[in-house]
Design an enzyme around this catalytic site. Structure first.
Site, PDB file in Angstrom:
ATOM      1  NE  ARG A 170      -7.646  -8.452  -1.457  1.00 44.06           N
ATOM      2  CZ  ARG A 170      -7.361  -7.754  -2.459  1.00 44.06           C
ATOM      3  NH1 ARG A 170      -6.355  -6.704  -2.024  1.00 44.06           N
ATOM      4  NH2 ARG A 170      -7.893  -7.652  -3.806  1.00 44.06           N
ATOM      5  CE  LYS A 215      -4.290  -1.603  -0.081  1.00 41.73           C
ATOM      6  NZ  LYS A 215      -4.994  -1.810   0.865  1.00 41.73           N
TER       7      LYS A 215
END
Length: 399
Positions: free
Chosen positions: A374, A340
């Site tokens: 995830r 991210k």
């Protein structure tokens, strides 16, 4: 021999029971004392002064404490937050007393009890993903990301071809993926939304091959009920909804009709919060309620705090740091920190060099209660998960 003095930390009644038992107390003594060893803080927001005054009086009477706004005593404020502080033993007596009070306090007592029960964690259980089973709560599960979009922020266009996508999925399963998460619409900042048919054109050819040739459940990452329905018809096992049933009102009914487990992610427009984790928890609680009202069983719901969605970098870090607070929901928790932008901002690194940062986020997330991670880099993160599980005592090791 000199007396040794040291601290002991417990997270729940089970750990407290073991700590009490370690001194040699008998079973009945352990059961009686363990709730006295677990201290909980519970925040209530939007409480009327007349309710707050009763709660403070009753909590003090049980040996606990309740912090309220200064104007509560003379009703000079319209509402207040209430921070309850006490042991589980004190809460038992406090909640029993609230059940006999007016002003909606009996119903509030039930909600407080639900939060306390959720913080104790859940017993591991088998989750039927429409024919394929995963075990939640025994160890951390790894969800491998398979994007079949031309504009994914991390691996755009790499796996658009069904053959290449299948090969990638096989490698992820060999590397330790317990679930494959298939997505056909990018969620990167500034992404261009696609229609139902285009999304289906991307995922269905890949999905047909996956369900026939890999052994783990396939999750469909979509916010569209029709995409979810068609995917379930083709054999998908899980719906992963990045809008927590707020994007398409038909999604909950589709999940219920097909008996599909749901991953419900927190998402919002903008980054304004009254209290970050409190707001996330309340939003997710509402999403769980929507699912259950449509007929989805509670044990089929997994919650995701939505790292990178409706949150700035500092809020993403705070969410990971305070992740344990989501235990109050009593649901399995999934996190998706992989590669991210927050990692890029902290380390000043491009997407392809964020493996170590992802590993740190995964490890901290597991330590703070994540049940599923995830990720893109399955082999590396499966190893991180196994090590973190070992440190946290979640796996039995013969070493």
């Amino acid at each position: 021999m000199a007396i040794r003095v040291y601290s002991v930390m417990v997270e729940n009644k089970e750990e407290a029971y073991r700590a009490v038992a370690s001194v040699g107390a008998d079973k009945s003594g352990c059961a009686w004392m363990a709730p006295k060893a677990v201290h909980r803080l519970v925040m209530l927001d939007g409480v009327q002064p007349r309710q707050a005054n009763i709660m403070k009086q009753e909590m003090l009477g049980k040996g606990g404490e309740a912090a309220v706004a200064r104007g509560v005593v003379d009703n000079s404020v319209p509402e207040t937050r209430v921070l309850l502080m006490g042991t589980l033993k004190q809460y038992e007596a406090f909640l029993a007393k609230l059940k006999s009070q007016p002003f909606g306090l009996p119903a509030l007592a039930d909600r407080i009890r639900g939060v306390l029960d959720g913080q104790e964690g859940f017993t591991p259980y088998a989750l039927d993903c429409r024919g394929r089973t995963i075990i939640l709560g025994e160890r951390t599960l790894v969800m491998g990301i398979l994007n079949v979009t031309p504009d994914s922020f991390s691996d755009g266009s790499k796996f658009h071809d069904p053959g290449r996508a299948l090969e990638r999925a096989r490698v992820m399963v060999e590397d330790g993926a317990d679930i494959i998460d298939l997505g056909g619409e990018s969620t990167r900042p500034g992404f261009a939304p696609v229609g139902v048919e285009e999304e289906l054109d991307r995922i269905i050819p890949v999905l047909k091959r996956l369900v026939n040739e890999i052994t783990v459940p396939v999750s469909i990452d979509t916010t569209k009920a029709e995409v979810a329905r068609r995917a379930l018809e083709e054999g998908a096992g899980i719906i992963n909804d990045q809008w927590g049933l707020r994007g398409d009102p038909a999604m909950a009914g589709i999940a219920a009709k097909y008996g599909a487990p749901l991953v419900l992610m927190h998402n919002q427009k903008g980054t304004e919060y009254r209290d970050l984790l409190g707001d996330i928890a309340e939003s997710l609680r509402e999403s769980v309620g929507i699912a259950m009202a449509a007929g989805v069983a509670r044990e089929k719901v997994i919650v995701d705090p939505g790292l990178g969605f409706g949150k700035n970098a500092a809020q993403n870090l705070e969410t990971l740091r305070r992740l344990k607070e989501l235990r109050c929901l009593g649901q399995p928790v999934l996190i998706g920190p992989s590669r991210k932008s927050t990692i890029g901002k902290v380390l000043n690194l491009p997407v392809e060099e964020r493996v170590e940062g992802t590993a740190a986020a995964v490890a901290v997330g597991i330590a703070n209660g994540a049940n599923i991670v995830r990720v893109h880099d399955v082999k590396e993160m499966a190893r991180v998960a196994r090590m973190a599980d070992a440190i946290m005592g979640r796996v039995n090791l013969d070493i």
